[in-house]
Write an enzyme that holds these catalytic residues in place. Sequence first.
Site, PDB file in Angstrom:
ATOM      1  N   GLY A  46       0.840  -1.187   0.000  1.00  0.00           N
ATOM      2  CA  GLY A  46       0.000   0.000   0.000  1.00  0.00           C
ATOM      3  C   GLY A  46       0.877   1.240   0.000  1.00  0.00           C
ATOM      4  N   GLN A  51       3.202   9.856   0.985  1.00  0.00           N
ATOM      5  CA  GLN A  51       4.466   9.131   1.067  1.00  0.00           C
ATOM      6  C   GLN A  51       5.391   9.399  -0.113  1.00  0.00           C
ATOM      7  OE1 GLN A  51       2.255   5.299   2.154  1.00  0.00           O
ATOM      8  NE2 GLN A  51       4.282   5.020   3.067  1.00  0.00           N
ATOM      9  N   CYS A  93       5.946   0.134   7.697  1.00  0.00           N
ATOM     10  CA  CYS A  93       5.613   1.200   6.756  1.00  0.00           C
ATOM     11  C   CYS A  93       6.849   1.583   5.961  1.00  0.00           C
ATOM     12  CB  CYS A  93       5.091   2.413   7.544  1.00  0.00           C
ATOM     13  SG  CYS A  93       4.633   3.813   6.523  1.00  0.00           S
ATOM     14  N   LEU A  94       6.666   1.811   4.682  1.00  0.00           N
ATOM     15  CA  LEU A  94       7.776   2.229   3.828  1.00  0.00           C
ATOM     16  C   LEU A  94       8.347   3.582   4.263  1.00  0.00           C
ATOM     17  CD1 LEU A  94       6.245   1.204   0.381  1.00  0.00           C
ATOM     18  CD2 LEU A  94       8.010  -0.014   1.684  1.00  0.00           C
ATOM     19  N   HIS A 135      -4.527   1.986   7.357  1.00  0.00           N
ATOM     20  CA  HIS A 135      -3.154   2.492   7.414  1.00  0.00           C
ATOM     21  C   HIS A 135      -2.939   3.588   6.364  1.00  0.00           C
ATOM     22  CE1 HIS A 135       1.306   1.772   7.988  1.00  0.00           C
ATOM     23  NE2 HIS A 135       1.303   2.365   6.808  1.00  0.00           N
ATOM     24  N   GLU A 136      -3.376   3.315   5.119  1.00  0.00           N
ATOM     25  CA  GLU A 136      -3.159   4.283   4.037  1.00  0.00           C
ATOM     26  C   GLU A 136      -4.042   5.522   4.206  1.00  0.00           C
ATOM     27  OE1 GLU A 136      -0.526   3.877   2.488  1.00  0.00           O
ATOM     28  OE2 GLU A 136      -0.266   1.756   2.958  1.00  0.00           O
ATOM     29  N   HIS A 139      -2.467   7.825   6.579  1.00  0.00           N
ATOM     30  CA  HIS A 139      -1.442   8.660   5.941  1.00  0.00           C
ATOM     31  C   HIS A 139      -2.063   9.923   5.360  1.00  0.00           C
ATOM     32  CE1 HIS A 139       2.412   6.671   6.110  1.00  0.00           C
ATOM     33  NE2 HIS A 139       1.877   5.515   5.722  1.00  0.00           N
TER      34      HIS A 139
END
Length: 167
Positions: A46, A51, A93-94, A135-136, A139
């Site tokens: 995701g 991000q 998370c990235l 989660h996304e 963000h």
Amino acid sequence: MAILEIRKYPEKVLLEKAHPVEQVDRSIYKLADDMAETMYEAPGIGLAANQVGETSRVIVVDLAPKKPESNLIVLVNPEIVAAEGLISTEEGCLSVPDYQADVKRFQKVVVRALNLEGRPVEIEAEDLFAVVLQHEIDHLNGTLFIDRISRLKRDLYKRRMRKKLAK
């Protein structure tokens, strides 16, 4: 398509609330394509626009990125309209490198959004799919998963990152 730079904590764009997309146009198609390519390259399951330094309310998700057939989902202006149950899963998370922690989230969610054709869609998700959507969407609201863990664990991570950045 292009691979974009994934922004890392503590960059300010990760803490900003993304702006609603007024019209799904070519710029949004390109952003979604670039985000998908970036997510697959990372690799991740995701990615939210914040991000990659964009403040548009766009997310991409693919729970099986290594399979040959694409299961890519692109959502514009996603919002959670219903939720139930609780689940605790380990998240990473990235944008928060080298750290995972257990996070409590809703087990089931209903998300409303626009697709890339600009049409309204409603998605019912549970378990991992529900967690990734939450989660996304977090963000897009300027919230990182580390904001959902204990203050002690969050402070330890932040201290470690400050040391790493000071080197």
